[in-house]
Write a protein that holds these residues in place. Structure first.
Motif, PDB file in Angstrom:
ATOM      1  N   LEU A 214       0.859  -1.200   0.000  1.00 33.76           N
ATOM      2  CA  LEU A 214       0.000   0.000   0.000  1.00 33.76           C
ATOM      3  C   LEU A 214       0.884   1.236   0.000  1.00 33.76           C
ATOM      4  CD1 LEU A 214      -2.843   1.378   0.308  1.00 33.76           C
ATOM      5  CD2 LEU A 214      -2.463   1.295   2.789  1.00 33.76           C
ATOM      6  N   TYR A 215       0.727   2.049  -1.042  1.00 33.26           N
ATOM      7  CA  TYR A 215       1.401   3.353  -1.134  1.00 33.26           C
ATOM      8  C   TYR A 215       0.432   4.394  -0.592  1.00 33.26           C
ATOM      9  CZ  TYR A 215       4.603   0.956  -4.306  1.00 33.26           C
ATOM     10  OH  TYR A 215       5.517   0.081  -4.846  1.00 33.26           O
ATOM     11  N   TYR A 216       0.853   5.153   0.406  1.00 36.96           N
ATOM     12  CA  TYR A 216      -0.091   6.065   1.060  1.00 36.96           C
ATOM     13  C   TYR A 216       0.621   7.165   1.823  1.00 36.96           C
ATOM     14  CZ  TYR A 216       1.160   3.701   5.407  1.00 36.96           C
ATOM     15  OH  TYR A 216       1.867   3.207   6.469  1.00 36.96           O
ATOM     16  N   ASP A 217      -0.189   8.176   2.206  1.00 37.36           N
ATOM     17  CA  ASP A 217       0.231   9.226   3.124  1.00 37.36           C
ATOM     18  C   ASP A 217      -0.974   9.490   4.008  1.00 37.36           C
ATOM     19  OD1 ASP A 217       0.673  11.663   4.429  1.00 37.36           O
ATOM     20  OD2 ASP A 217       1.885  12.470   2.790  1.00 37.36           O
ATOM     21  N   LEU A 218      -0.813   9.471   5.312  1.00 45.34           N
ATOM     22  CA  LEU A 218      -1.972   9.604   6.205  1.00 45.34           C
ATOM     23  C   LEU A 218      -2.578  11.009   6.203  1.00 45.34           C
ATOM     24  CD1 LEU A 218      -0.912   7.291   9.176  1.00 45.34           C
ATOM     25  CD2 LEU A 218      -2.534   6.795   7.351  1.00 45.34           C
ATOM     26  N   MET A 219      -1.962  11.942   5.484  1.00 47.15           N
ATOM     27  CA  MET A 219      -2.574  13.260   5.297  1.00 47.15           C
ATOM     28  C   MET A 219      -3.662  13.193   4.212  1.00 47.15           C
ATOM     29  SD  MET A 219      -1.311  15.581   7.327  1.00 47.15           S
ATOM     30  CE  MET A 219      -1.240  17.243   6.603  1.00 47.15           C
ATOM     31  N   SER A 220      -3.680  12.124   3.441  1.00 47.04           N
ATOM     32  CA  SER A 220      -4.659  11.950   2.357  1.00 47.04           C
ATOM     33  C   SER A 220      -5.841  11.131   2.877  1.00 47.04           C
ATOM     34  CB  SER A 220      -3.977  11.263   1.166  1.00 47.04           C
ATOM     35  OG  SER A 220      -4.720  10.174   0.680  1.00 47.04           O
ATOM     36  N   GLN A 221      -7.054  11.656   2.648  1.00 48.98           N
ATOM     37  CA  GLN A 221      -8.276  11.034   3.174  1.00 48.98           C
ATOM     38  C   GLN A 221      -8.440   9.578   2.715  1.00 48.98           C
ATOM     39  OE1 GLN A 221      -7.726  13.845   1.494  1.00 48.98           O
ATOM     40  NE2 GLN A 221      -9.526  15.177   1.524  1.00 48.98           N
ATOM     41  N   PRO A 222      -8.442   9.313   1.384  1.00 45.29           N
ATOM     42  CA  PRO A 222      -8.635   7.914   0.956  1.00 45.29           C
ATOM     43  C   PRO A 222      -7.474   7.008   1.352  1.00 45.29           C
ATOM     44  CG  PRO A 222      -8.241   9.353  -0.937  1.00 45.29           C
ATOM     45  CD  PRO A 222      -8.417  10.240   0.230  1.00 45.29           C
TER      46      PRO A 222
ATOM     47  N   ILE B  73     -24.744   4.942   7.245  1.00 48.78           N
ATOM     48  CA  ILE B  73     -25.200   5.534   5.983  1.00 48.78           C
ATOM     49  C   ILE B  73     -26.205   4.649   5.240  1.00 48.78           C
ATOM     50  CG2 ILE B  73     -24.461   6.303   3.681  1.00 48.78           C
ATOM     51  CD1 ILE B  73     -21.820   7.254   5.007  1.00 48.78           C
ATOM     52  N   THR B  74     -25.909   3.371   5.140  1.00 50.20           N
ATOM     53  CA  THR B  74     -26.794   2.517   4.324  1.00 50.20           C
ATOM     54  C   THR B  74     -27.756   1.673   5.167  1.00 50.20           C
ATOM     55  OG1 THR B  74     -25.247   0.662   4.237  1.00 50.20           O
ATOM     56  CG2 THR B  74     -25.000   2.354   2.533  1.00 50.20           C
ATOM     57  N   GLY B  75     -27.734   1.844   6.468  1.00 51.03           N
ATOM     58  CA  GLY B  75     -28.623   1.058   7.339  1.00 51.03           C
ATOM     59  C   GLY B  75     -28.058   0.999   8.745  1.00 51.03           C
ATOM     60  N   ASN B  76     -28.319  -0.102   9.442  1.00 49.55           N
ATOM     61  CA  ASN B  76     -27.835  -0.182  10.826  1.00 49.55           C
ATOM     62  C   ASN B  76     -26.514  -0.937  10.972  1.00 49.55           C
ATOM     63  OD1 ASN B  76     -29.638   1.463  12.310  1.00 49.55           O
ATOM     64  ND2 ASN B  76     -31.243  -0.046  11.897  1.00 49.55           N
ATOM     65  N   THR B  77     -25.890  -1.219   9.827  1.00 50.87           N
ATOM     66  CA  THR B  77     -24.594  -1.903   9.843  1.00 50.87           C
ATOM     67  C   THR B  77     -23.542  -0.973   9.260  1.00 50.87           C
ATOM     68  OG1 THR B  77     -25.804  -3.941   9.392  1.00 50.87           O
ATOM     69  CG2 THR B  77     -23.423  -4.032   9.133  1.00 50.87           C
ATOM     70  N   VAL B  78     -22.396  -0.922   9.902  1.00 50.37           N
ATOM     71  CA  VAL B  78     -21.310  -0.077   9.385  1.00 50.37           C
ATOM     72  C   VAL B  78     -20.722  -0.716   8.124  1.00 50.37           C
ATOM     73  CG1 VAL B  78     -19.437  -1.153  10.732  1.00 50.37           C
ATOM     74  CG2 VAL B  78     -19.285   1.266  10.134  1.00 50.37           C
ATOM     75  N   THR B  79     -20.414   0.131   7.134  1.00 52.32           N
ATOM     76  CA  THR B  79     -19.801  -0.380   5.893  1.00 52.32           C
ATOM     77  C   THR B  79     -18.631   0.527   5.490  1.00 52.32           C
ATOM     78  OG1 THR B  79     -21.085   0.962   4.343  1.00 52.32           O
ATOM     79  CG2 THR B  79     -22.096  -1.121   5.063  1.00 52.32           C
ATOM     80  N   VAL B  80     -17.991   0.167   4.393  1.00 54.13           N
ATOM     81  CA  VAL B  80     -16.896   0.999   3.879  1.00 54.13           C
ATOM     82  C   VAL B  80     -17.390   2.403   3.507  1.00 54.13           C
ATOM     83  CG1 VAL B  80     -15.349  -0.840   3.105  1.00 54.13           C
ATOM     84  CG2 VAL B  80     -17.167  -0.044   1.577  1.00 54.13           C
ATOM     85  N   ALA B  81     -18.674   2.539   3.203  1.00 53.65           N
ATOM     86  CA  ALA B  81     -19.227   3.875   2.902  1.00 53.65           C
ATOM     87  C   ALA B  81     -19.013   4.805   4.095  1.00 53.65           C
ATOM     88  CB  ALA B  81     -20.714   3.768   2.561  1.00 53.65           C
ATOM     89  N   ASP B  82     -19.272   4.297   5.303  1.00 54.00           N
ATOM     90  CA  ASP B  82     -19.081   5.105   6.513  1.00 54.00           C
ATOM     91  C   ASP B  82     -17.617   5.472   6.714  1.00 54.00           C
ATOM     92  OD1 ASP B  82     -21.866   4.973   7.754  1.00 54.00           O
ATOM     93  OD2 ASP B  82     -21.434   2.861   7.389  1.00 54.00           O
ATOM     94  N   LEU B  83     -16.746   4.499   6.493  1.00 59.04           N
ATOM     95  CA  LEU B  83     -15.319   4.762   6.702  1.00 59.04           C
ATOM     96  C   LEU B  83     -14.806   5.827   5.732  1.00 59.04           C
ATOM     97  CD1 LEU B  83     -12.653   4.119   8.094  1.00 59.04           C
ATOM     98  CD2 LEU B  83     -12.367   2.168   6.545  1.00 59.04           C
ATOM     99  N   PHE B  84     -15.181   5.700   4.459  1.00 58.03           N
ATOM    100  CA  PHE B  84     -14.740   6.682   3.468  1.00 58.03           C
ATOM    101  C   PHE B  84     -15.287   8.075   3.801  1.00 58.03           C
ATOM    102  CE2 PHE B  84     -12.558   4.992  -0.400  1.00 58.03           C
ATOM    103  CZ  PHE B  84     -12.219   3.765   0.151  1.00 58.03           C
ATOM    104  N   ALA B  85     -16.558   8.146   4.164  1.00 61.43           N
ATOM    105  CA  ALA B  85     -17.170   9.440   4.501  1.00 61.43           C
ATOM    106  C   ALA B  85     -16.493  10.049   5.722  1.00 61.43           C
ATOM    107  CB  ALA B  85     -18.661   9.257   4.747  1.00 61.43           C
ATOM    108  N   ALA B  86     -16.234   9.227   6.738  1.00 62.42           N
ATOM    109  CA  ALA B  86     -15.627   9.720   7.979  1.00 62.42           C
ATOM    110  C   ALA B  86     -14.266  10.356   7.692  1.00 62.42           C
ATOM    111  CB  ALA B  86     -15.495   8.587   8.982  1.00 62.42           C
ATOM    112  N   CYS B  87     -13.444   9.685   6.906  1.00 62.70           N
ATOM    113  CA  CYS B  87     -12.100  10.212   6.628  1.00 62.70           C
ATOM    114  C   CYS B  87     -12.162  11.529   5.857  1.00 62.70           C
ATOM    115  CB  CYS B  87     -11.249   9.176   5.894  1.00 62.70           C
ATOM    116  SG  CYS B  87     -10.819   7.766   6.948  1.00 62.70           S
ATOM    117  N   GLU B  88     -13.216  11.732   5.062  1.00 60.42           N
ATOM    118  CA  GLU B  88     -13.373  13.019   4.362  1.00 60.42           C
ATOM    119  C   GLU B  88     -13.808  14.115   5.324  1.00 60.42           C
ATOM    120  OE1 GLU B  88     -12.414  13.567   1.386  1.00 60.42           O
ATOM    121  OE2 GLU B  88     -12.120  11.504   0.740  1.00 60.42           O
TER     122      GLU B  88
END
Lengths: 228, 228
Positions: free
Chosen positions: A5-13, A159-174
């Motif tokens: 994984l190439y990344y920088d923790l300053m970047s949301q995604p 976001i999509t119901g009562n279960t946490v999904t990757v949608a929540d994680l992506f939104a949170a980091c933004e």
């Protein structure tokens, strides 16, 4: 190792993928880049990603960019659990509907505010004039309001119901990003405030680990603002 | 009927889905909306899509928004052929990589130029001042250049290789949009020019059918420009 994984923790995604892989207990080789040093423009990284952006994965030699495309691929390859990226067609569609919306619906506006209020002034060494920030602030708040009322605020925990999904994680980091520019969306948007705590709890300790530097910068911003 | 499509052919992703469903010989009930009349803000449509945007599908009562999420769903439901949306993991990833990039990489900038140069002036009844358009034009041309050189211009006939996919169709419908504002990307970007003809040929007669009104508006724009 199979996955890099190439990344920088300053970047949301980048944070989203980092947290996701840690949470899924998926071993990966850490390829940290410093965007602030322009390492993504270097010859070595450009040979990996001609678009000069993070995050990027290399899975046994298959190099893939674009965080949302990456999680779809990781899901198909069974590297992340179905519980947070469902494989059932209609449930997957609900997660994807949000992820597609979030590019121009949420991410763009939070990222642009962060850029104009914090990133560019940090580089050039002087603050942007308030009149040049107003439009970005207005558009970010409109986006946050739409997120707060039309995606959250529908009687579900996530976001999509009562279960946490990757949608929540992506939104949170933004939604975390403008904190570095001294703006905390939780103070004005109550649904976001309640929801963000749940997302953080679910993905901790990795969530806090990935946001450590961001939180330090955010705290300094608030200290500076209170001195004015 | 099992599948309904809510759309307006003035909207880029609406055209993509319209062409795709016609090309795939997939029967659908046509639910035409007139964005120019604000029909997407009406009570009836808001009850279908709270986000008040087209395109939307209703598949046996399952309502889904966001064009890229819709094609993923249609692919899983086997309503569009694998040949243009491959199911093999790595090939699918290449298509999705482009589709995710295109939101902020291509669509945003072509759409904003169209909006500022054509749409808003059409509504308010007077042209935008050139100095207010310059930035939008510059950003659109930078996006078109990146598309022309980093996605096309790699020795392949199409975006992800030598086979046409939904990535090409989505990109083509975005690149067509500024023509209504008197700007033809094919005149300045040779890879786009060559590629767009191939995409059009592949999806005709549906491609031209979906672009009929756009082409008429584009021609009038050029006539007006040549009179000045």
């Amino acid at each position: 190792m199979a996955l890099k994984l190439y990344y920088d923790l300053m970047s949301q995604p980048s944070r989203s993928l980092y947290i996701l892989l840690k949470y899924a207990n998926c071993n990966f080789e850490s390829k940290l880049l410093a965007l602030r040093k322009g390492e993504h423009f270097g010859e070595e990284f450009t040979a990996i990603n001609r678009l000069q952006k993070v995050p990027v994965i290399d899975h046994n030699g298959f190099v893939l960019t674009e965080s949302v495309a990456i999680i779809k691929y990781l899901s198909r390859e069974n590297l992340i659990p179905d519980s947070i990226y469902p494989k059932a067609s209609k449930q997957a569609a609900r997660v994807e509907e949000f992820l597609e919306w979030h590019h121009a619906g949420l991410r763009l506006h939070c990222a642009m505010f962060f850029r104009v209020k914090f990133l560019i002034p940090s580089i050039v060494g002087q603050p942007e004039e308030p009149k040049n920030i107003d439009g970005y602030l207005r558009r970010m708040e409109a986006a946050l309001k739409e997120f707060d009322t039309k995606w959250l605020g529908r009687g579900n925990n996530f976001i999509t119901g009562n279960t946490v999904t990757v949608a929540d994680l992506f939104a949170a980091c933004e939604v975390e990003q403008p904190k570095m520019a001294g703006y905390n969306p939780c103070e004005k948007f109550e649904n976001i405030n309640v929801w963000l705590k749940k997302v953080r709890d679910h993905f901790n300790p990795y969530y806090d680990e990935a946001h450590e530097v961001l939180n330090k910068i955010g705290k300094n911003k608030f200290k500076m603002a209170s001195k004015v």
